[in-house]
Scaffold this active site. Structure first.
Site, mmCIF file in Angstrom:
data_model
loop_
_atom_site.group_PDB
_atom_site.id
_atom_site.type_symbol
_atom_site.label_atom_id
_atom_site.label_comp_id
_atom_site.label_asym_id
_atom_site.label_seq_id
_atom_site.Cartn_x
_atom_site.Cartn_y
_atom_site.Cartn_z
ATOM 1 N N HIS A 101 3.250 11.740 -8.878
ATOM 2 C CA HIS A 101 3.267 12.344 -7.540
ATOM 3 C C HIS A 101 2.396 11.545 -6.594
ATOM 4 O O HIS A 101 1.390 10.960 -6.993
ATOM 5 C CB HIS A 101 2.785 13.803 -7.587
ATOM 6 C CG HIS A 101 1.508 14.010 -8.326
ATOM 7 N ND1 HIS A 101 1.445 14.008 -9.707
ATOM 8 C CD2 HIS A 101 0.238 14.212 -7.898
ATOM 9 C CE1 HIS A 101 0.197 14.205 -10.084
ATOM 10 N NE2 HIS A 101 -0.561 14.309 -9.014
ATOM 11 N N HIS A 103 -0.143 11.943 -3.448
ATOM 12 C CA HIS A 103 -0.946 12.844 -2.615
ATOM 13 C C HIS A 103 -0.884 12.287 -1.195
ATOM 14 O O HIS A 103 -1.260 11.132 -0.969
ATOM 15 C CB HIS A 103 -2.409 12.851 -3.050
ATOM 16 C CG HIS A 103 -2.668 13.446 -4.392
ATOM 17 N ND1 HIS A 103 -3.176 14.718 -4.560
ATOM 18 C CD2 HIS A 103 -2.511 12.949 -5.640
ATOM 19 C CE1 HIS A 103 -3.330 14.969 -5.850
ATOM 20 N NE2 HIS A 103 -2.933 13.909 -6.525
#
Ligand code: 5GP
Length: 116
Positions: A101, A103
């Site tokens: 992922h 951020h």
């Protein structure tokens, strides 16, 4: 096929989250424990556990993650002052959730890149 993760369950709508963007390849939602006024996680819908698992086949979705992050940053009003994208990997990188992922952090000056 990689295991389900908390993030793949959010992408599938099985766990609630404040989703700010979704298409057939990526989902973006607000971090449950925000570290800045904007803290959004951008994830591939299909699990890639970590950067160390990336294969050439993943290159298109990695591009989609960055393009989605830029679009969300614009929507969040971050483009003028800027923002930071972080990808943690493994134990030294401080990765907690085994689902790659980005951020997306912004909305205030974020200080030095590392504090120690
Ligand atoms: P990592 O350390 O793996 O790079 O970051 C994981 C991030 O996921 C953390 O910032 C944490 O606050 C966030 N997080 C963990 N569980 C959940 C959840 O169930 N919902 C949301 N929205 N964020 C989560």
């Amino acid at each position: 096929m990689a295991e389900e993760t908390i993030f793949s369950r959010i992408a599938a709508g099985e766990i609630p989250a404040e989703i700010v963007y979704q298409d057939e390849a990526v989902t973006a939602f607000r971090d449950i424990n925000p570290l800045a006024p904007t803290h959004v996680l951008v994830v591939p819908n299909r699990v890639i556990p970590a950067m160390t698992d990336v294969t050439p086949e993943d290159e298109p979705v990695l591009g989609r993650l960055l393009a989605a992050a830029a679009r969300i940053a614009e929507d969040e009003g971050l483009s003028e002052d800027g923002y930071r994208l972080i990808v943690n990997c493994g134990s030294h990188g401080g990765q907690e959730v085994p689902h790659l992922h980005l951020h997306l952090l912004g909305g205030r000056p974020l200080g030095p890149m590392l504090t120690e």
